[in-house]
Design a protein around this motif. Structure first.
Motif, PDB file in Angstrom:
ATOM      1  N   GLU A  56       2.962  21.020  -4.544  1.00 42.40           N
ATOM      2  CA  GLU A  56       2.334  21.975  -3.629  1.00 42.40           C
ATOM      3  C   GLU A  56       1.400  22.929  -4.351  1.00 42.40           C
ATOM      4  O   GLU A  56       0.511  23.519  -3.737  1.00 42.40           O
ATOM      5  N   ARG A  71       6.915  19.576  -4.388  1.00 43.25           N
ATOM      6  CA  ARG A  71       7.456  20.023  -3.098  1.00 43.25           C
ATOM      7  C   ARG A  71       8.944  19.668  -3.002  1.00 43.25           C
ATOM      8  O   ARG A  71       9.343  18.537  -3.280  1.00 43.25           O
ATOM      9  N   TRP A 108       6.666  14.184   3.719  1.00 38.19           N
ATOM     10  CA  TRP A 108       6.700  15.631   3.940  1.00 38.19           C
ATOM     11  C   TRP A 108       5.691  16.100   4.989  1.00 38.19           C
ATOM     12  O   TRP A 108       5.892  17.112   5.654  1.00 38.19           O
TER      13      TRP A 108
END
Length: 535
Positions: free
Chosen positions: A79, A95, A228
């Protein structure tokens, strides 16, 4: 022209009537059907070297970074990331909701394993040199150091640290490139080399997962509900047909059963363009023939190689055969690659005269005579290895005639299906061979370092110490002025050595259904369908 259009329309009707692609396959739930190429040699992210196969891979896997719709680097499996003040240490924050398609968490250890595997001499990865920007990678690849000494570490489950040899401006582009995508250690330990062959073992961390693997027919991917960012992925299913027959591909686009296709009858591109289904994409790519410098004694003579290069009318090829706005190539690095200031190709100019073919032929005949083969006397037949793609065949036919007319040399065209063509390339079983190289990142070294003496995909066995030294300078120096100067010098040496025959700078012509929207195009030819949909 009217006769040509009528003939084409009759051909299209005939193709549709006998095509194996039926209207029953037309999708109603945003299921997109794509035809790029025949059966790939491998879909292992680490071991694959084929640009089109990377399109399958980038939908099933995800790197630390990726590209957005505007081709800018954004976070992928990580991220965010931090870079130290010297610019040589990157710390990626993975992440916590990044998952594999079987639901397991993606961790820093996955990247440590994958990148060590990529440089392990036992893996025989032909793209291992891409990792040489990382500390100790070159020594690991050569066997001087162990894989544990590679400059990567897992600080914890979700923190991955990479130490580079020196600041590398394009490093984040590399982490978005398929050879850097993670693979699972436990899966490869369990299934070995066969882990890519079945959906249940082909576990990825990308937006889609493989649900069917039909060899020589199709690779089918459906949305990975563990991804995700699954809620923002538009297609439900991507069906990649493994079909090379251009007429069938065209028929599928016309009857609505195929939405995106690379193979199609190129001879009718102008008429098809008027129908609104041809999409031409500017890409940073070079199309050339490479010589095998260890196969036939005659090709070890630079005068012979230059004569063969000068015998090719590049302007004719782009205007009469490819017809997609390509540029004749007077050197190796294409337009669209950055220099310190401006464009590398524009600043470097042409190393081969592309404007006076008659003069080139005169020089070619003189060089051949000096080499002892006046008017082609006693010159052996040369084999030209190509894939069975229509445009490769059409160009090879023209080149065969040009070399015969200009130099009285016979060229035998050797055609192979895609996987077999690649294997012959890897085995160095060719005299000359077609090659198309896309930019993997925006730096000219990407086009040149594959010809270093020790590069794994230096299939033609080119070797020049001065060239290698300039590439080493460009690989390690922090000063971009010095780097680019070294790269221009290395290209000059390489072209003067005539290790390849540059033919043209590529443009991609694709068939795209008017109903298909949201495809993301980039200059690498790695087309993305995450936001694609059918109107």
């Amino acid at each position: 022209m009217l006769k040509k259009i009528i003939t084409l329309n009759l051909l299209i009707l005939s193709i549709i009537s006998c095509s194996k692609v039926s209207k029953k396959e037309i999708n109603t739930n945003n299921d997109i059907v794509i035809n790029l190429a025949p059966e790939p040699l491998t879909i292992d992210p680490t071991l694959n070297t084929d640009n089109l196969t990377m399109i399958y891979i980038l939908h099933a896997f995800e790197g630390l970074t990726k590209k957005d719709a505007d081709n800018k680097i954004i976070g992928g499996a990580s991220e965010s990331w931090d870079i130290n003040s010297k610019g040589n240490i990157y710390t990626f924050h993975i992440r916590t909701n990044a998952k594999w398609s079987d639901g397991k968490s993606v961790t820093a250890k996955d990247f440590v394993y994958t990148w060590r595997r990529a440089v392990d001499p036992k893996t025989a990865n032909k793209y291992s040199y891409y990792f040489e920007v990382i500390k100790n990678a070159k020594e690991v690849i050569s066997g001087e150091k162990t894989i544990e000494e590679l400059g990567v570490k897992a600080i914890d489950d979700y923190t991955f640290e990479v130490e580079l040899n020196s600041p590398t401006a394009y490093f984040l582009e590399l982490t978005a490139y398929p050879p850097f995508y993670p693979v699972r250690e436990d899966i490869i330990n369990k299934y070995g080399d066969e882990w890519t062959l079945k959906p249940e073992s082909y576990i990825g961390n990308g937006a889609f997962k493989v649900t069917e693997r039909n060899f020589d027919k199709s690779i089918i991917l459906e949305r990975n509900t563990n991804y995700w960012n699954n809620e923002n992925i538009k297609p439900n299913k991507l069906t990649f047909l493994l079909m090379e027959e251009p007429n069938t591909s065209l028929a599928g686009v016309l009857n609505g059963s195929i939405h995106f296709a690379k193979p199609f009858p190129r001879n009718d591109i102008e008429t098809l363009n008027k129908k609104g289904i041809v999409h031409i994409v500017p890409v940073a790519a070079s199309y050339y023939y490479r010589f095998n410098l260890n196969n036939k004694e005659v090709l070890k003579d630079n005068r012979v190689r230059r004569a063969l290069s000068l015998a090719i009318d590049r302007d004719y090829i782009v205007k009469s055969i490819t017809k997609c706005g390509e540029r004749p190539a007077g050197s190796l690095v294409p337009y669209g690659i950055n220099d310190v200031d401006g464009d590398f190709r524009e600043n470097g100019g042409d190393n081969i005269n592309i404007d006076d073919y008659k003069k080139n032929v005169e020089e070619a005949r003189k060089l051949l005579s000096e080499a002892g083969y006046e008017n082609g006397k006693n010159f052996p037949v040369l084999d030209l290895l190509i894939a069975t793609r229509e445009f490769d065949v059409n160009i090879a036919d023209a080149v065969q005639n040009m070399i015969k007319d200009a130099l009285n040399i016979d060229v035998r065209i050797v055609k192979h299906e895609w996987a077999s063509y690649l294997q012959n390339m890897y085995n160095k079983d060719f005299d000359m061979a077609v090659y198309l190289w896309y930019a993997d990142y925006n730096d000219s070294i990407n086009f040149l370092n594959i010809f270093k003496s020790d590069a794994p995909n230096n299939y033609g066995s080119y070797s020049n110490n001065a060239f290698d030294e300039y590439i080493d300078i460009a690989s390690t120096n922090k000063n971009n002025d010095i780097r680019m100067h070294a790269l221009h010098l290395s290209e000059d040496i390489f072209i003067k050595d005539n290790a390849v025959i540059p033919i043209y700078f590529y443009s991609e012509a694709l068939l795209v259904s008017p109903k298909l929207k949201g495809v993301e195009y980039d200059s690498q030819g790695l087309y993305r369908f995450f936001n694609a949909y059918l109107e």
